[in-house]
Design an enzyme around this catalytic site. Sequence first.
Site, PDB file in Angstrom:
ATOM      1  N   ASP A 122      -1.727  -4.060   6.322  1.00 13.08           N
ATOM      2  CA  ASP A 122      -1.386  -4.558   4.987  1.00 13.08           C
ATOM      3  C   ASP A 122      -0.720  -5.925   5.082  1.00 13.08           C
ATOM      4  O   ASP A 122      -1.041  -6.850   4.318  1.00 13.08           O
ATOM      5  CB  ASP A 122      -0.463  -3.554   4.299  1.00 13.08           C
ATOM      6  CG  ASP A 122       0.073  -4.077   2.972  1.00 13.08           C
ATOM      7  OD1 ASP A 122      -0.731  -4.343   2.064  1.00 13.08           O
ATOM      8  OD2 ASP A 122       1.300  -4.233   2.854  1.00 13.08           O
TER       9      ASP A 122
ATOM     10  N   GLU B 124      -6.928  -0.781   5.856  1.00  7.03           N
ATOM     11  CA  GLU B 124      -5.738  -1.486   6.319  1.00  7.03           C
ATOM     12  C   GLU B 124      -5.410  -1.096   7.759  1.00  7.03           C
ATOM     13  O   GLU B 124      -5.003  -1.948   8.568  1.00  7.03           O
ATOM     14  CB  GLU B 124      -4.552  -1.165   5.408  1.00  7.03           C
ATOM     15  CG  GLU B 124      -4.662  -1.829   4.038  1.00  7.03           C
ATOM     16  CD  GLU B 124      -3.531  -1.444   3.117  1.00  7.03           C
ATOM     17  OE1 GLU B 124      -3.079  -2.310   2.347  1.00  7.03           O
ATOM     18  OE2 GLU B 124      -3.087  -0.266   3.163  1.00  7.03           O
TER      19      GLU B 124
ATOM     20  N   GLU C 208      -1.618   1.140   9.203  1.00  9.71           N
ATOM     21  CA  GLU C 208      -1.851   0.793   7.796  1.00  9.71           C
ATOM     22  C   GLU C 208      -0.801  -0.204   7.323  1.00  9.71           C
ATOM     23  O   GLU C 208      -1.124  -1.195   6.658  1.00  9.71           O
ATOM     24  CB  GLU C 208      -1.789   2.061   6.949  1.00  9.71           C
ATOM     25  CG  GLU C 208      -1.928   1.837   5.451  1.00  9.71           C
ATOM     26  CD  GLU C 208      -1.569   3.075   4.658  1.00  9.71           C
ATOM     27  OE1 GLU C 208      -1.388   2.949   3.435  1.00  9.71           O
ATOM     28  OE2 GLU C 208      -1.446   4.162   5.257  1.00  9.71           O
TER      29      GLU C 208
ATOM     30  N   ASN D 243      -6.488   2.897   2.689  1.00  9.60           N
ATOM     31  CA  ASN D 243      -5.539   3.124   3.780  1.00  9.60           C
ATOM     32  C   ASN D 243      -6.216   2.934   5.139  1.00  9.60           C
ATOM     33  O   ASN D 243      -5.660   2.309   6.054  1.00  9.60           O
ATOM     34  CB  ASN D 243      -4.958   4.527   3.691  1.00  9.60           C
ATOM     35  CG  ASN D 243      -4.116   4.739   2.445  1.00  9.60           C
ATOM     36  OD1 ASN D 243      -3.714   3.778   1.794  1.00  9.60           O
ATOM     37  ND2 ASN D 243      -3.856   5.986   2.109  1.00  9.60           N
TER      38      ASN D 243
END
Length: 245
Positions: free
Chosen positions: A68, A136, A64, A133
């Site tokens: 990101d 990502e 995650e 979440n």
Amino acid sequence: MNRFRSFFTSSKSQATTTESLDQAIKRLTGYKPKDLTIYQTAFTHKSMGLKNEKGHVVSYERLEFLGDAILSAVIAEYIYNEVPQGDEGYLTKMRSKIVSREHLNELGQDFGLLSFAMTQVPQKHFGNNIHGNLFEALVGALYLDKGYKLTKRFICKRVVDTYVDIEKLEGKVISYKSIFIEWCQKNKKIFDFNTYEDTGVNEVRHFAVRLKIDDRIVARARATSKKKAEEKASKRAYFALQDKM
């Protein structure tokens, strides 16, 4: 890692009852996985208590984090090229709108990623952020499996082309609290977020906010976190004072 294989072999997608994880990844990303284990990690919640060969906890959280960063980089490059007249402040705000938690949650929901989650926690106990979440984490897994070039192509095709409208995003508010604070500072107003715990009869912890301007309450709100309560109060204040703001 055998528990990985047994779970995902029997896991069912919302889209079809016969679709395996590798088939789902190909459908969602357009690419056949080279290393399926990376994607299995991308859907594993830490509540499973799984560990790898080195004794490290297996969960989607590291992917995650990686996803990101990759997503932010691709979107930053897109906006930079798409809006050549935009200054740093504009570009930063537009990127924040595209990769906002709300937007990422929408993407994760549209992709149906929660149906692949491997967890000991009942799905009804997850908040909306689980969708973003997992999205990502999927981006992070795709980057490790396929590299930056193909991941960028995926993001541009499945995120930018499908969801991003620069003109609409320019008018979208992503933080009413930021707008409220900026307005107060600009107009030399004294404001106070009087936030306190207010669980009441609820089993889930709640917080309440009395939002004041110059000692006058302009909005009240209640939510499951301080951040959510203050944002909700700010939104109510924004619409209550819209003719002034």
